[in-house]
Design an enzyme around this catalytic site. Sequence first.
Site, PDB file in Angstrom:
ATOM      1  N   LYS A  17       4.839 -31.374 -32.306  1.00 41.37           N
ATOM      2  CA  LYS A  17       5.153 -30.212 -31.774  1.00 41.37           C
ATOM      3  C   LYS A  17       6.462 -29.434 -32.248  1.00 41.37           C
ATOM      4  O   LYS A  17       7.344 -30.006 -32.814  1.00 41.37           O
ATOM      5  CB  LYS A  17       5.240 -30.385 -30.146  1.00 41.37           C
ATOM      6  N   GLY A  18       6.492 -28.268 -31.902  1.00 39.00           N
ATOM      7  CA  GLY A  18       7.718 -27.287 -32.443  1.00 39.00           C
ATOM      8  C   GLY A  18       9.081 -27.989 -32.127  1.00 39.00           C
ATOM      9  O   GLY A  18       9.215 -28.077 -30.950  1.00 39.00           O
ATOM     10  N   GLY A  19       9.868 -27.978 -32.917  1.00 38.78           N
ATOM     11  CA  GLY A  19      11.366 -28.469 -32.765  1.00 38.78           C
ATOM     12  C   GLY A  19      11.565 -29.994 -32.429  1.00 38.78           C
ATOM     13  O   GLY A  19      12.785 -30.222 -32.122  1.00 38.78           O
ATOM     14  N   VAL A  20      10.425 -30.775 -32.533  1.00 33.50           N
ATOM     15  CA  VAL A  20      10.858 -32.227 -32.272  1.00 33.50           C
ATOM     16  C   VAL A  20      11.675 -33.090 -33.230  1.00 33.50           C
ATOM     17  O   VAL A  20      12.339 -33.814 -32.940  1.00 33.50           O
ATOM     18  CB  VAL A  20       9.645 -32.770 -31.837  1.00 33.50           C
ATOM     19  N   GLY A  21      11.748 -32.513 -34.567  1.00 32.71           N
ATOM     20  CA  GLY A  21      12.431 -33.142 -35.374  1.00 32.71           C
ATOM     21  C   GLY A  21      11.670 -33.550 -36.761  1.00 32.71           C
ATOM     22  O   GLY A  21      11.961 -34.373 -37.304  1.00 32.71           O
ATOM     23  N   THR A  23      11.013 -32.015 -39.413  1.00 39.15           N
ATOM     24  CA  THR A  23      11.670 -31.740 -40.879  1.00 39.15           C
ATOM     25  C   THR A  23      12.847 -32.696 -41.065  1.00 39.15           C
ATOM     26  O   THR A  23      12.721 -33.244 -42.131  1.00 39.15           O
ATOM     27  CB  THR A  23      12.276 -30.062 -40.902  1.00 39.15           C
ATOM     28  N   THR A  24      13.544 -32.909 -39.928  1.00 37.42           N
ATOM     29  CA  THR A  24      14.721 -33.955 -39.994  1.00 37.42           C
ATOM     30  C   THR A  24      13.980 -35.553 -40.605  1.00 37.42           C
ATOM     31  O   THR A  24      14.662 -35.935 -41.272  1.00 37.42           O
ATOM     32  CB  THR A  24      15.295 -33.878 -38.614  1.00 37.42           C
ATOM     33  N   ASP A  46       5.935 -25.819 -43.732  1.00 32.23           N
ATOM     34  CA  ASP A  46       6.265 -24.736 -42.553  1.00 32.23           C
ATOM     35  C   ASP A  46       6.835 -23.848 -42.972  1.00 32.23           C
ATOM     36  O   ASP A  46       7.710 -23.791 -43.872  1.00 32.23           O
ATOM     37  CB  ASP A  46       7.335 -25.754 -42.163  1.00 32.23           C
TER      38      ASP A  46
HETATM   39  N1  LIG Z   1      18.253 -37.198 -33.681  1.00 30.34           N
HETATM   40  C1  LIG Z   1      18.703 -36.021 -33.756  1.00 30.34           C
HETATM   41  N2  LIG Z   1      20.008 -35.616 -33.360  1.00 30.34           N
HETATM   42  C2  LIG Z   1      20.392 -34.547 -33.373  1.00 30.34           C
HETATM   43  N3  LIG Z   1      20.016 -33.439 -33.809  1.00 30.34           N
HETATM   44  C3  LIG Z   1      18.744 -33.534 -34.265  1.00 30.34           C
HETATM   45  C4  LIG Z   1      18.045 -34.745 -34.101  1.00 30.34           C
HETATM   46  N4  LIG Z   1      16.863 -34.456 -34.652  1.00 30.34           N
HETATM   47  C5  LIG Z   1      16.554 -33.022 -34.781  1.00 30.34           C
HETATM   48  N5  LIG Z   1      17.731 -32.485 -34.646  1.00 30.34           N
HETATM   49  C6  LIG Z   1      18.072 -31.245 -34.750  1.00 30.34           C
HETATM   50  O1  LIG Z   1      17.231 -30.309 -33.728  1.00 30.34           O
HETATM   51  C7  LIG Z   1      16.756 -29.226 -34.560  1.00 30.34           C
HETATM   52  C8  LIG Z   1      15.158 -29.063 -34.939  1.00 30.34           C
HETATM   53  O2  LIG Z   1      14.992 -30.406 -35.883  1.00 30.34           O
HETATM   54  P1  LIG Z   1      14.025 -30.187 -37.103  1.00 30.34           P
HETATM   55  O3  LIG Z   1      14.099 -28.818 -37.515  1.00 30.34           O
HETATM   56  O4  LIG Z   1      13.712 -31.474 -37.732  1.00 30.34           O
HETATM   57  O5  LIG Z   1      12.443 -29.835 -35.967  1.00 30.34           O
HETATM   58  P2  LIG Z   1      11.049 -29.550 -36.556  1.00 30.34           P
HETATM   59  O6  LIG Z   1      10.019 -30.366 -35.653  1.00 30.34           O
HETATM   60  O7  LIG Z   1      10.801 -29.587 -37.955  1.00 30.34           O
HETATM   61  O8  LIG Z   1      10.974 -27.930 -36.097  1.00 30.34           O
HETATM   62  P3  LIG Z   1      10.023 -26.864 -36.215  1.00 30.34           P
HETATM   63  O9  LIG Z   1       8.847 -27.134 -35.288  1.00 30.34           O
HETATM   64  O10 LIG Z   1      10.647 -25.624 -35.923  1.00 30.34           O
HETATM   65  O11 LIG Z   1       9.893 -27.198 -37.735  1.00 30.34           O
HETATM   66  C9  LIG Z   1      17.545 -29.250 -35.823  1.00 30.34           C
HETATM   67  O12 LIG Z   1      18.651 -28.358 -35.725  1.00 30.34           O
HETATM   68  C10 LIG Z   1      17.876 -30.611 -35.941  1.00 30.34           C
HETATM   69  O13 LIG Z   1      19.229 -30.610 -37.005  1.00 30.34           O
HETATM   70 MG   LIG Z   2      10.611 -28.038 -39.260  1.00 26.37          MG
END
Ligand SMILES: Nc1ncnc2c1ncn2[C@@H]1O[C@H](COP(=O)(O)OP(=O)(O)OP(=O)(O)O)[C@@H](O)[C@H]1O
Ligand SMILES: [Mg+2]
Length: 316
Positions: A17-21, A23-24, A46
């Site tokens: 889902k969006g924003g869960v991490g 990319t990280t 993305d």
């Molecule tokens: N374990 C963690 N601890 C602290 N911050 C985190 C952690 N995981 C992710 N983040 C932060 O949360 C935010 C969203 O993470 P990320 O961009 O990886 O999500 P995403 O699933 O790729 O989002 P999107 O759906 O928008 O592509 C970023 O600012 C990232 O630095």
């Molecule tokens: Mg992402």
Amino acid sequence: MLLTPLLEQQVVFFGGKGGVGKTTCSAAFALAASRRGRRVLLVSTDPAHSTADIFEHRIGPDEVELQPKLTALEIDGEGEATRYIDAVKRDINRMFSAGVVKAAYKQIEAAAASPGLVEVALLDRMIELIINRQQVHDLIVFDTAPTGHTLQLLRMPEAITSWIQALVRHRRALVEIDRGADVTPVAAAAADPVLGALERRHGRLSRLREIIGDRSRTSFVLVSVPERLVIEETARAADLLHETGIDVGGLVVNRVLPDDLEGEFFRSRKAQERVYLEEIDRRFGRLRRVRVRQLPRDVYGLASLTAVSEQLVGTT
Ligand SMILES: Nc1ncnc2c1ncn2[C@@H]1O[C@H](COP(=O)(O)OP(=O)(O)OP(=O)(O)O)[C@@H](O)[C@H]1O
Ligand SMILES: [Mg+2]
């Protein structure tokens, strides 16, 4: 349980889902694999393109080196769609007379505006990377757009394959009527450029399906956080992947709060989180699960990325 066995795969998708991490985690995983000596390509599909921010390095449609053995590129769906349309036009120019070309262009312009084209173009580029870049890279990691979108994309080869098969049958029948029934499929394809193009495309899709449907080569990692809506979406995604015949190699539970937080607010959050963590363990008991702690700051740069890597696959 860690994602360590997945470091040996050829293709690993990260979705959720969006924003869960996503990319990280995909960046942390790719970095860990490269540090273990694998030649890794990290691909972002993305449109938000945050991989570049994490590595603090510009990343575009062409491959750039981020670290030793780690390269990355970002696929821009819109840009690919334009390139795709141009390529189709060139093919048509090559194959048909001016009259036909004019009529075909009208059709193509209509198709260019229709929904789904960006996805098809994206899929085409992913296929190209998966099929053609495997000699250069040991592992390709895909950071994908939020769940629904990506799963549709991975299900596309099936839909497109049956459609192309029907076209090929139709086209072959025409060629056979033209030349007598004794032409072999190869001869028919050689004699007819349209049939040839369709069969090549069909061949590429079959190869893609072969690779992404092979659990010894390809896995999908679902990224989630311990929250109600995310758990439900993760369950749906896991079912869909299962139906599509794609291995769910792991489930990352990201942003788990530290245990040692003080105060009523955190005690309450932690209590709620515990309920969700238990639910995740119960519902996804069959999956390889990995918890990643919520870090004090957003994840940027190698140091904090390494902190995530170590939680995903351990230390080298
Ligand atoms: N374990 C963690 N601890 C602290 N911050 C985190 C952690 N995981 C992710 N983040 C932060 O949360 C935010 C969203 O993470 P990320 O961009 O990886 O999500 P995403 O699933 O790729 O989002 P999107 O759906 O928008 O592509 C970023 O600012 C990232 O630095
Ligand atoms: Mg992402």
